[in-house]
Scaffold this active site. Structure first.
Site, PDB file in Angstrom:
ATOM      1  N   VAL A   1      -4.040  44.854  42.983  1.00 32.77           N
ATOM      2  CA  VAL A   1      -4.650  46.036  43.628  1.00 32.77           C
ATOM      3  C   VAL A   1      -6.056  46.341  43.140  1.00 32.77           C
ATOM      4  O   VAL A   1      -6.770  47.131  43.748  1.00 32.77           O
ATOM      5  CB  VAL A   1      -3.806  47.325  43.426  1.00 32.77           C
ATOM      6  CG1 VAL A   1      -2.594  47.343  44.303  1.00 32.77           C
ATOM      7  CG2 VAL A   1      -3.483  47.568  41.972  1.00 32.77           C
TER       8      VAL A   1
ATOM      9  N   SER B   1       4.648  60.984  40.010  1.00 37.92           N
ATOM     10  CA  SER B   1       5.514  60.986  38.819  1.00 37.92           C
ATOM     11  C   SER B   1       5.752  62.426  38.391  1.00 37.92           C
ATOM     12  O   SER B   1       5.008  63.335  38.787  1.00 37.92           O
ATOM     13  CB  SER B   1       4.809  60.231  37.685  1.00 37.92           C
ATOM     14  OG  SER B   1       5.445  60.469  36.451  1.00 37.92           O
TER      15      SER B   1
ATOM     16  N   TYR C   1      -2.241  57.811  32.306  1.00 39.08           N
ATOM     17  CA  TYR C   1      -1.109  57.797  33.250  1.00 39.08           C
ATOM     18  C   TYR C   1      -0.936  59.185  33.878  1.00 39.08           C
ATOM     19  O   TYR C   1      -0.850  59.317  35.105  1.00 39.08           O
ATOM     20  CB  TYR C   1       0.173  57.377  32.515  1.00 39.08           C
ATOM     21  CG  TYR C   1       1.361  57.197  33.428  1.00 39.08           C
ATOM     22  CD1 TYR C   1       1.546  56.012  34.139  1.00 39.08           C
ATOM     23  CD2 TYR C   1       2.299  58.207  33.594  1.00 39.08           C
ATOM     24  CE1 TYR C   1       2.632  55.845  34.986  1.00 39.08           C
ATOM     25  CE2 TYR C   1       3.387  58.049  34.437  1.00 39.08           C
ATOM     26  CZ  TYR C   1       3.548  56.864  35.130  1.00 39.08           C
ATOM     27  OH  TYR C   1       4.621  56.711  35.977  1.00 39.08           O
ATOM     28  N   ALA C   2      -0.903  60.236  33.026  1.00 36.53           N
ATOM     29  CA  ALA C   2      -0.700  61.590  33.552  1.00 36.53           C
ATOM     30  C   ALA C   2      -1.875  62.007  34.442  1.00 36.53           C
ATOM     31  O   ALA C   2      -1.681  62.616  35.509  1.00 36.53           O
ATOM     32  CB  ALA C   2      -0.513  62.575  32.400  1.00 36.53           C
ATOM     33  N   ALA C   3      -3.097  61.678  34.030  1.00 36.61           N
ATOM     34  CA  ALA C   3      -4.269  62.023  34.855  1.00 36.61           C
ATOM     35  C   ALA C   3      -4.196  61.314  36.201  1.00 36.61           C
ATOM     36  O   ALA C   3      -4.458  61.903  37.261  1.00 36.61           O
ATOM     37  CB  ALA C   3      -5.556  61.654  34.118  1.00 36.61           C
ATOM     38  N   SER C   4      -3.818  60.047  36.166  1.00 37.77           N
ATOM     39  CA  SER C   4      -3.764  59.286  37.425  1.00 37.77           C
ATOM     40  C   SER C   4      -2.702  59.848  38.355  1.00 37.77           C
ATOM     41  O   SER C   4      -2.918  59.970  39.568  1.00 37.77           O
ATOM     42  CB  SER C   4      -3.485  57.799  37.148  1.00 37.77           C
ATOM     43  OG  SER C   4      -2.167  57.593  36.690  1.00 37.77           O
TER      44      SER C   4
HETATM   45  P1  NAI Z   1       7.793  48.233  37.543  1.00 41.08           P
HETATM   46  O1  NAI Z   1       7.020  47.779  36.364  1.00 41.08           O
HETATM   47  O2  NAI Z   1       9.191  47.743  37.725  1.00 41.08           O
HETATM   48  O3  NAI Z   1       6.975  47.945  38.890  1.00 41.08           O
HETATM   49  C1  NAI Z   1       5.596  48.158  38.969  1.00 41.08           C
HETATM   50  C2  NAI Z   1       5.044  47.464  40.184  1.00 41.08           C
HETATM   51  O4  NAI Z   1       3.615  47.640  40.171  1.00 41.08           O
HETATM   52  C3  NAI Z   1       5.307  45.938  40.185  1.00 41.08           C
HETATM   53  O5  NAI Z   1       5.580  45.485  41.486  1.00 41.08           O
HETATM   54  C4  NAI Z   1       3.975  45.378  39.704  1.00 41.08           C
HETATM   55  O6  NAI Z   1       3.726  44.061  40.149  1.00 41.08           O
HETATM   56  C5  NAI Z   1       3.020  46.362  40.364  1.00 41.08           C
HETATM   57  N1  NAI Z   1       1.693  46.297  39.744  1.00 41.08           N
HETATM   58  C6  NAI Z   1       1.314  46.610  38.476  1.00 41.08           C
HETATM   59  N2  NAI Z   1       0.012  46.324  38.310  1.00 41.08           N
HETATM   60  C7  NAI Z   1      -0.441  45.822  39.501  1.00 41.08           C
HETATM   61  C8  NAI Z   1      -1.676  45.324  39.979  1.00 41.08           C
HETATM   62  N3  NAI Z   1      -2.770  45.277  39.194  1.00 41.08           N
HETATM   63  N4  NAI Z   1      -1.734  44.875  41.248  1.00 41.08           N
HETATM   64  C9  NAI Z   1      -0.661  44.907  42.068  1.00 41.08           C
HETATM   65  N5  NAI Z   1       0.530  45.368  41.691  1.00 41.08           N
HETATM   66  C10 NAI Z   1       0.640  45.811  40.409  1.00 41.08           C
HETATM   67  O7  NAI Z   1       7.787  49.823  37.448  1.00 41.08           O
HETATM   68  P2  NAI Z   1       8.538  50.978  38.276  1.00 41.08           P
HETATM   69  O8  NAI Z   1       9.234  51.801  37.293  1.00 41.08           O
HETATM   70  O9  NAI Z   1       9.266  50.432  39.431  1.00 41.08           O
HETATM   71  O10 NAI Z   1       7.267  51.811  38.781  1.00 41.08           O
HETATM   72  C11 NAI Z   1       6.891  51.896  40.124  1.00 41.08           C
HETATM   73  C12 NAI Z   1       6.081  53.150  40.319  1.00 41.08           C
HETATM   74  O11 NAI Z   1       6.892  54.287  40.006  1.00 41.08           O
HETATM   75  C13 NAI Z   1       4.847  53.235  39.415  1.00 41.08           C
HETATM   76  O12 NAI Z   1       3.784  53.798  40.131  1.00 41.08           O
HETATM   77  C14 NAI Z   1       5.319  54.181  38.308  1.00 41.08           C
HETATM   78  O13 NAI Z   1       4.249  54.856  37.728  1.00 41.08           O
HETATM   79  C15 NAI Z   1       6.219  55.115  39.111  1.00 41.08           C
HETATM   80  N6  NAI Z   1       7.156  55.868  38.294  1.00 41.08           N
HETATM   81  C16 NAI Z   1       8.158  55.234  37.604  1.00 41.08           C
HETATM   82  C17 NAI Z   1       9.039  55.987  36.830  1.00 41.08           C
HETATM   83  C18 NAI Z   1      10.164  55.374  36.045  1.00 41.08           C
HETATM   84  O14 NAI Z   1      10.850  56.111  35.305  1.00 41.08           O
HETATM   85  N7  NAI Z   1      10.419  54.087  36.151  1.00 41.08           N
HETATM   86  C19 NAI Z   1       8.911  57.445  36.735  1.00 41.08           C
HETATM   87  C20 NAI Z   1       7.844  58.001  37.525  1.00 41.08           C
HETATM   88  C21 NAI Z   1       7.000  57.222  38.262  1.00 41.08           C
END
Ligand code: NAI
Length: 241
Positions: free
Chosen positions: A62, A133, A146-149
Site C-alpha cells: 500500500v 480500532s 498506531y493510535a494517531a493513525s
Molecule cells: P494481520 O497482521 O493479520 O493483517 C494485516 C494485513 O495488513 C495483512 O493482510 C498484511 O499483508 C496487510 N499489510 C500490512 N502492511 C502492508 C503493506 N505495506 N501493504 C499492503 N498490505 C499490508 O492483522 P489484523 O489483526 O487482521 O489487522 C487488520 C486490521 O485490523 C489492521 O488495520 C489493524 O490495525 C486492525 N485492528 C486489529 C485489531 C486486532 O485486535 N487484531 C484491533 C483493532 C484494529
C-alpha cells in the site's frame, strides 16, 4: 434479500490487507455471499491468505503509489472496497521514521487506495469500509503512531463520506476491539496480559475475525443503504467501560 446466500452475487470486492487476519476473514465472507474478491496485501501466498474459488490473492504494497494506481485503475467496477491493511510497531513508533511509516500504511494508504478506486466505485455505486480500532478513541503511550493513525481513519471516513455522497458511494468504518489474529498473537500468548484485557471486556472474551467480517458485510449491504460516515465499534463492549 438482506443476508440471503446470493447477497453479493455478481459483485466485485477489493480487500486491501486481505491476506491475513480480519481482512482474510472478510474476503472469505464476501466470497461466501457470492462476490468475486481481489485480496491484496503482503504474503499473498502465505499461510494466512484466504483460499476460495472466488478469491484471487495478490501481492500488494500500500505504500507503493505507482503500483497501487496501476492495480486499482484496472478495476472496471468495484461494489465493495475494504481498507484493512494495518501495522503496529509499539515503542519503536517514537522514532520519527517508524512513526511516519505506520501513518503511511494505516492512514495515508486509505487515501491513496480510495483515490485510485473511486472511478470504479462510482460506476458500481459501491461502498467503502475502513478498518479503524478502539485506539481511534483511546490514546496509547505504547503505540503513538498506531493510535494517531486510527484516530485519523475515523475522521478521514467522515470526510470521504461527505465527498463521495453525491456519487452515492457510502464510506463507513469498523473499530475492532481485541481480535484474535496474527497481529495480536504475541499478546494473546502472554497469559497475564491477555487476562487483564479479557477482565475489561464486558462480553468476556477476545473477538474473532469473522465478528468484524460480518459487520463489514452488513455495512456493504443494502441493509445499510442509508448509513454513511459512521464508525461501528465491534469490541464486546470494551469502549463502554
Ligand atoms: P494481520 O497482521 O493479520 O493483517 C494485516 C494485513 O495488513 C495483512 O493482510 C498484511 O499483508 C496487510 N499489510 C500490512 N502492511 C502492508 C503493506 N505495506 N501493504 C499492503 N498490505 C499490508 O492483522 P489484523 O489483526 O487482521 O489487522 C487488520 C486490521 O485490523 C489492521 O488495520 C489493524 O490495525 C486492525 N485492528 C486489529 C485489531 C486486532 O485486535 N487484531 C484491533 C483493532 C484494529
Amino acid at each position: 434479500m438482506t443476508f440471503s446466500p446470493g447477497l453479493m452475487d455478481g459483485q466485485r470486492a477489493v480487500v486491501v490487507g486481505g491476506t491475513s487476519g480480519i481482512g482474510a476473514a472478510t474476503a472469505l465472507r464476501l466470497a461466501h455471499f457470492g462476490a468475486e474478491v481481489l485480496a491484496l496485501g503482503l504474503n499473498a501466498s502465505g499461510e494466512h491468505a484466504p483460499v476460495h474459488e472466488r478469491i484471487e490473492s495478490r501481492e500488494f504494497d500500500v505504500t507503493d503509489d505507482a503500483h497501487v494506481r496501476a492495480v486499482l485503475s484496472q478495476e472496471a467496477s468495484v461494489h465493495v472496497l475494504v481498507n484493512c491493511a494495518g501495522i503496529s510497531r509499539d515503542r519503536e513508533e517514537y522514532e520519527l521514521e517508524v512513526f511516519e511509516h505506520v501513518l503511511n500504511v494505516n492512514l495515508t494508504s486509505i487515501m491513496r487506495v480510495c483515490s485510485a478506486t473511486i472511478p470504479a466505485l462510482i460506476r458500481a455505486r459501491g461502498s467503502i469500509i475502513n478498518v479503524a480500532s478502539m485506539f481511534s478513541t483511546f490514546g496509547s503511550a505504547d503505540r503513538p503512531a498506531y493510535a494517531a493513525s486510527k484516530g485519523g481513519v475515523v475522521q478521514l471516513t467522515k470526510s470521504l463520506a461527505q465527498s463521495y455522497a453525491a456519487a452515492k458511494v457510502r464510506v463507513n468504518a469498523v473499530a475492532p476491539g481485541w481480535i484474535a489474529t496474527p497481529l495480536s498473537d504475541n499478546l494473546r500468548r502472554d497469559q497475564a496480559a491477555s487476562q487483564k484485557i479479557v477482565d475489561r471486556i464486558p462480553l468476556g472474551d477476545w473477538g474473532e475475525p469473522v465478528d468484524i467480517a460480518d459487520t463489514i458485510v452488513f455495512l456493504a449491504s443494502p441493509a445499510a443503504r442509508y448509513i454513511t460516515g459512521v464508525t461501528v465499534p465491534v469490541d464486546g463492549g470494551y469502549l463502554t467501560v
